[in-house]
Scaffold this active site. Structure first.
Site, PDB file in Angstrom:
ATOM      1  N   CYS A  70       0.835  -1.208   0.000  1.00 34.60           N
ATOM      2  CA  CYS A  70       0.000   0.000   0.000  1.00 34.60           C
ATOM      3  C   CYS A  70       0.872   1.262   0.000  1.00 34.60           C
ATOM      4  O   CYS A  70       1.806   1.378   0.792  1.00 34.60           O
ATOM      5  CB  CYS A  70      -0.924   0.004   1.223  1.00 34.60           C
ATOM      6  SG  CYS A  70      -2.044   1.423   1.207  1.00 34.60           S
ATOM      7  N   CYS A  74       0.404   5.104   6.749  1.00 33.35           N
ATOM      8  CA  CYS A  74      -0.233   4.980   8.070  1.00 33.35           C
ATOM      9  C   CYS A  74       0.762   4.341   9.054  1.00 33.35           C
ATOM     10  O   CYS A  74       1.221   3.212   8.825  1.00 33.35           O
ATOM     11  CB  CYS A  74      -1.499   4.141   7.950  1.00 33.35           C
ATOM     12  SG  CYS A  74      -2.575   4.708   6.619  1.00 33.35           S
ATOM     13  N   CYS A  77       0.479   0.602  10.280  1.00 34.44           N
ATOM     14  CA  CYS A  77       0.024  -0.472   9.390  1.00 34.44           C
ATOM     15  C   CYS A  77       1.140  -1.356   8.850  1.00 34.44           C
ATOM     16  O   CYS A  77       2.148  -0.874   8.311  1.00 34.44           O
ATOM     17  CB  CYS A  77      -0.772   0.123   8.240  1.00 34.44           C
ATOM     18  SG  CYS A  77      -1.545  -1.168   7.224  1.00 34.44           S
ATOM     19  N   CYS A 114     -16.391  -9.071   6.060  1.00 30.85           N
ATOM     20  CA  CYS A 114     -15.735  -7.792   5.786  1.00 30.85           C
ATOM     21  C   CYS A 114     -14.462  -8.029   4.987  1.00 30.85           C
ATOM     22  O   CYS A 114     -13.565  -8.738   5.443  1.00 30.85           O
ATOM     23  CB  CYS A 114     -15.418  -7.095   7.102  1.00 30.85           C
ATOM     24  SG  CYS A 114     -14.616  -5.510   6.873  1.00 30.85           S
ATOM     25  N   CYS A 145     -19.408  -6.156   3.878  1.00 30.99           N
ATOM     26  CA  CYS A 145     -18.710  -4.922   4.230  1.00 30.99           C
ATOM     27  C   CYS A 145     -17.402  -4.941   3.448  1.00 30.99           C
ATOM     28  O   CYS A 145     -16.780  -5.996   3.337  1.00 30.99           O
ATOM     29  CB  CYS A 145     -18.421  -4.882   5.731  1.00 30.99           C
ATOM     30  SG  CYS A 145     -17.503  -3.409   6.237  1.00 30.99           S
ATOM     31  N   CYS A 205     -19.442   2.344   8.399  1.00 30.64           N
ATOM     32  CA  CYS A 205     -18.685   1.731   9.498  1.00 30.64           C
ATOM     33  C   CYS A 205     -17.438   2.585   9.662  1.00 30.64           C
ATOM     34  O   CYS A 205     -16.595   2.622   8.762  1.00 30.64           O
ATOM     35  CB  CYS A 205     -18.328   0.287   9.122  1.00 30.64           C
ATOM     36  SG  CYS A 205     -17.182  -0.507  10.273  1.00 30.64           S
ATOM     37  N   ARG A 277     -17.849  -1.979  17.867  1.00 27.40           N
ATOM     38  CA  ARG A 277     -17.096  -3.238  17.704  1.00 27.40           C
ATOM     39  C   ARG A 277     -15.788  -3.223  18.462  1.00 27.40           C
ATOM     40  O   ARG A 277     -14.975  -2.308  18.311  1.00 27.40           O
ATOM     41  CB  ARG A 277     -16.816  -3.510  16.213  1.00 27.40           C
ATOM     42  CG  ARG A 277     -16.076  -4.837  16.002  1.00 27.40           C
ATOM     43  CD  ARG A 277     -16.051  -5.281  14.549  1.00 27.40           C
ATOM     44  NE  ARG A 277     -17.358  -5.137  13.974  1.00 27.40           N
ATOM     45  CZ  ARG A 277     -17.644  -4.329  12.947  1.00 27.40           C
ATOM     46  NH1 ARG A 277     -16.691  -3.637  12.384  1.00 27.40           N
ATOM     47  NH2 ARG A 277     -18.861  -4.228  12.502  1.00 27.40           N
TER      48      ARG A 277
HETATM   49  N1  SAM Z   1      -6.686   0.532   3.132  1.00 22.76           N
HETATM   50  C1  SAM Z   1      -7.967   0.754   3.656  1.00 22.76           C
HETATM   51  C2  SAM Z   1      -8.017   1.912   4.630  1.00 22.76           C
HETATM   52  O1  SAM Z   1      -7.015   2.271   5.192  1.00 22.76           O
HETATM   53  O2  SAM Z   1      -9.103   2.435   4.814  1.00 22.76           O
HETATM   54  C3  SAM Z   1      -8.571  -0.463   4.316  1.00 22.76           C
HETATM   55  C4  SAM Z   1      -7.757  -1.376   5.186  1.00 22.76           C
HETATM   56  S1  SAM Z   1      -7.095  -0.709   6.682  1.00 22.76           S
HETATM   57  C5  SAM Z   1      -6.021  -1.977   7.184  1.00 22.76           C
HETATM   58  C6  SAM Z   1      -8.465  -0.723   7.822  1.00 22.76           C
HETATM   59  C7  SAM Z   1      -8.238  -0.206   9.207  1.00 22.76           C
HETATM   60  O3  SAM Z   1      -7.570  -1.200   9.984  1.00 22.76           O
HETATM   61  C8  SAM Z   1      -7.418   1.041   9.409  1.00 22.76           C
HETATM   62  O4  SAM Z   1      -8.123   2.209   9.142  1.00 22.76           O
HETATM   63  C9  SAM Z   1      -7.050   0.941  10.880  1.00 22.76           C
HETATM   64  O5  SAM Z   1      -8.025   1.588  11.671  1.00 22.76           O
HETATM   65  C10 SAM Z   1      -7.082  -0.571  11.144  1.00 22.76           C
HETATM   66  N2  SAM Z   1      -5.713  -1.078  11.423  1.00 22.76           N
HETATM   67  C11 SAM Z   1      -4.750  -1.281  10.519  1.00 22.76           C
HETATM   68  N3  SAM Z   1      -3.617  -1.722  11.117  1.00 22.76           N
HETATM   69  C12 SAM Z   1      -3.870  -1.793  12.432  1.00 22.76           C
HETATM   70  C13 SAM Z   1      -3.092  -2.157  13.573  1.00 22.76           C
HETATM   71  N4  SAM Z   1      -1.814  -2.521  13.480  1.00 22.76           N
HETATM   72  N5  SAM Z   1      -3.693  -2.123  14.789  1.00 22.76           N
HETATM   73  C14 SAM Z   1      -4.983  -1.748  14.906  1.00 22.76           C
HETATM   74  N6  SAM Z   1      -5.760  -1.377  13.862  1.00 22.76           N
HETATM   75  C15 SAM Z   1      -5.221  -1.392  12.638  1.00 22.76           C
HETATM   76  C1  DTB Z   2     -11.166  -2.094  11.492  1.00 23.58           C
HETATM   77  O1  DTB Z   2     -11.495  -1.061  12.092  1.00 23.58           O
HETATM   78  N1  DTB Z   2     -10.383  -3.057  11.972  1.00 23.58           N
HETATM   79  C2  DTB Z   2     -10.182  -4.100  11.009  1.00 23.58           C
HETATM   80  C3  DTB Z   2     -11.160  -3.702   9.879  1.00 23.58           C
HETATM   81  N2  DTB Z   2     -11.596  -2.400  10.283  1.00 23.58           N
HETATM   82  C4  DTB Z   2     -10.762  -3.778   8.473  1.00 23.58           C
HETATM   83  C5  DTB Z   2      -8.756  -4.255  10.590  1.00 23.58           C
HETATM   84  C6  DTB Z   2      -7.833  -4.516  11.741  1.00 23.58           C
HETATM   85  C7  DTB Z   2      -6.453  -4.738  11.207  1.00 23.58           C
HETATM   86  C8  DTB Z   2      -5.508  -5.207  12.280  1.00 23.58           C
HETATM   87  C9  DTB Z   2      -4.120  -5.340  11.804  1.00 23.58           C
HETATM   88  C10 DTB Z   2      -3.880  -6.366  10.745  1.00 23.58           C
HETATM   89  O2  DTB Z   2      -4.518  -7.421  10.698  1.00 23.58           O
HETATM   90  O3  DTB Z   2      -2.988  -6.101   9.905  1.00 23.58           O
HETATM   91 FE1  SF4 Z   3      -2.846   1.304   3.331  1.00 22.16          FE
HETATM   92 FE2  SF4 Z   3      -2.701   0.215   5.739  1.00 22.16          FE
HETATM   93 FE3  SF4 Z   3      -3.130   2.815   5.504  1.00 22.16          FE
HETATM   94 FE4  SF4 Z   3      -5.071   1.082   4.771  1.00 22.16          FE
HETATM   95  S1  SF4 Z   3      -4.291   1.391   6.845  1.00 22.16           S
HETATM   96  S2  SF4 Z   3      -4.384   2.898   3.662  1.00 22.16           S
HETATM   97  S3  SF4 Z   3      -3.800  -0.608   4.010  1.00 22.16           S
HETATM   98  S4  SF4 Z   3      -1.262   1.719   4.875  1.00 22.16           S
END
Ligand code: SAM
Ligand code: DTB
Ligand code: SF4
Length: 340
Positions: A70, A74, A77, A114, A145, A205, A277
């Protein structure tokens, strides 16, 4: 349907925003956070009981349909190309493989499926595959979702036409703290996509992450943004940071578990009709902490071995905990009715 479920579903078929406020100030929200713990939990639990059956939770299953690579930065992430986390980038899955995963989730009792993609935004060339996935998961009999990054208004309408129920797009934290965590997009970008989703008639959501080094004012600010949207989100995921080695937040430090519970309680008071959630990070939570979150108003969770890239709590351990707490998994048809 049990009597409890019926009461919950009926109470909730009133418009989700019925009587709910959209004009919270930061000071008012901070005042809730500052209540004695028992007073806050009592208030949240009373609100919860008025809208939902407090002994039922909605079960959701996550699937990463396109992993890693990606371009966004973030700070939390595992899937960002800016961080050396060792996550292998994978291509968008096939519709057949997604449908097979949805059938397994449905058989395991999950009501909502989801699908998450590590994209900054939905590319036009992928829209048809995504709409086919949505139709295939609906055909399995599950709520759908997706979380695909930013959307245009036209794309949101096409996802809705395919039958999409929910779009997940988190504001993640307060507007003030946002640029500390993400620099490749703005808070307003997030709000614009949420408006497109809502305007297309898709349920919203949206929630965030706690434990990223933010202050209580940021947790309150995030809930202020969500609860002052023209319509409250239908689902509010509250994630505890899963610290990932190689990300800037790997050493963010642990948030006080009672502060996490307080945030759940305040979210329940501000958004009485939403599914709140208990999302990522349950693996690091004690049973007692999760029990407090459920008492405070959390009524949805991801079940299954994996989140997107991170492990989730073991299904058997979850079932044992729910049994000890007397919590039932909401039958999918009840969850559907409650969400209408
Ligand atoms: N790329 C899309 C976005 O950012 O909207 C969708 C996937 S993203 C992984 C969805 C959400 O997962 C993020 O907005 C964040 O709130 C959550 N998330 C991602 N990594 C995480 C982590 N290490 N711990 C907790 N929540 C996480
Ligand atoms: C959200 O708020 N939490 C989920 C879902 N929306 C997509 C994602 C959590 C990701 C946790 C870290 C991972 O699995 O990489
Ligand atoms: Fe990309 Fe992760 Fe950010 Fe979603 S949360 S936009 S997957 S870097």
């Amino acid at each position: 349907m049990t009597a409890h479920a019926r009461a919950g579903a009926q109470a909730h078929t009133a418009p989700a925003d019925d009587g709910a406020r959209h004009d919270w100030t930061l000071d008012q929200i901070l005042a809730l956070f500052g209540l004695p713990f028992s007073d806050l939990l009592f208030q949240a639990h009373c609100v919860y009981r008025r809208t939902f059956d407090p002994n039922q939770i909605q079960a959701c299953t996550l699937l990463s349909i396109k992993t890693g690579g990606c371009p966004e930065d973030c700070g939390y992430c595992a899937q960002s190309i800016h961080h050396a986390t060792g996550v292998q980038a994978q291509k968008l899955m096939s519709v057949d493989d997604v449908a097979a995963a949805a059938r397994r989730a449905r058989e395991a009792g999950s009501g909502r499926f989801c699908m998450g993609a590590a994209w900054r935004s939905l590319g036009e060339r992928n829209v048809d595959r995504i709409t086919d996935m949505i139709k295939a998961v609906k055909a399995v009999g599950m709520e759908t979702c997706v979380t695909l990054g930013m959307l245009t208004g036209d794309q949101a309408r096409r996802l809705k036409a395919a039958g999409l129920d929910y779009y997940n797009h988190n504001v993640d934290t307060s507007e003030a703290f946002y640029s500390t965590i993400i620099t490749t997009r703005t808070y307003q970008d997030r709000l614009d996509t949420l408006a497109h989703v809502h305007d297309a008639g898709i349920k919203v959501c949206s929630g965030g992450i706690l434990g990223m080094g933010e202050a209580r004012a940021d947790r309150a600010g995030m809930l202020m943004t969500l609860s002052n949207l023209p319509h409250h989100p239908d689902s509010v995921p509250i994630n505890m940071l899963v610290p990932v080695a190689g990300t800037p937040l790997e050493d963010a430090g642990k948030l006080d578990p009672l502060e996490f519970v307080r945030t759940i309680a305040v979210a329940r008071i501000l958004m009485p009709g939403a599914f709140v959630r208990l999302s990522a990070g349950r693996e690091s939570m004690s049973d007692e902490m999760q029990a407090l979150c459920f008492f405070a108003g959390a009524n949805s969770a991801f079940l299954g071995d994996r989140l997107l890239t991170a492990p989730n709590t073991d299904r058997d351990a979850d079932m044992r905990l729910f049994e000890r707490l007397g919590i039932e998994i909401m039958p999918p048809e009840t969850a559907d009715a409650a969400a209408e």
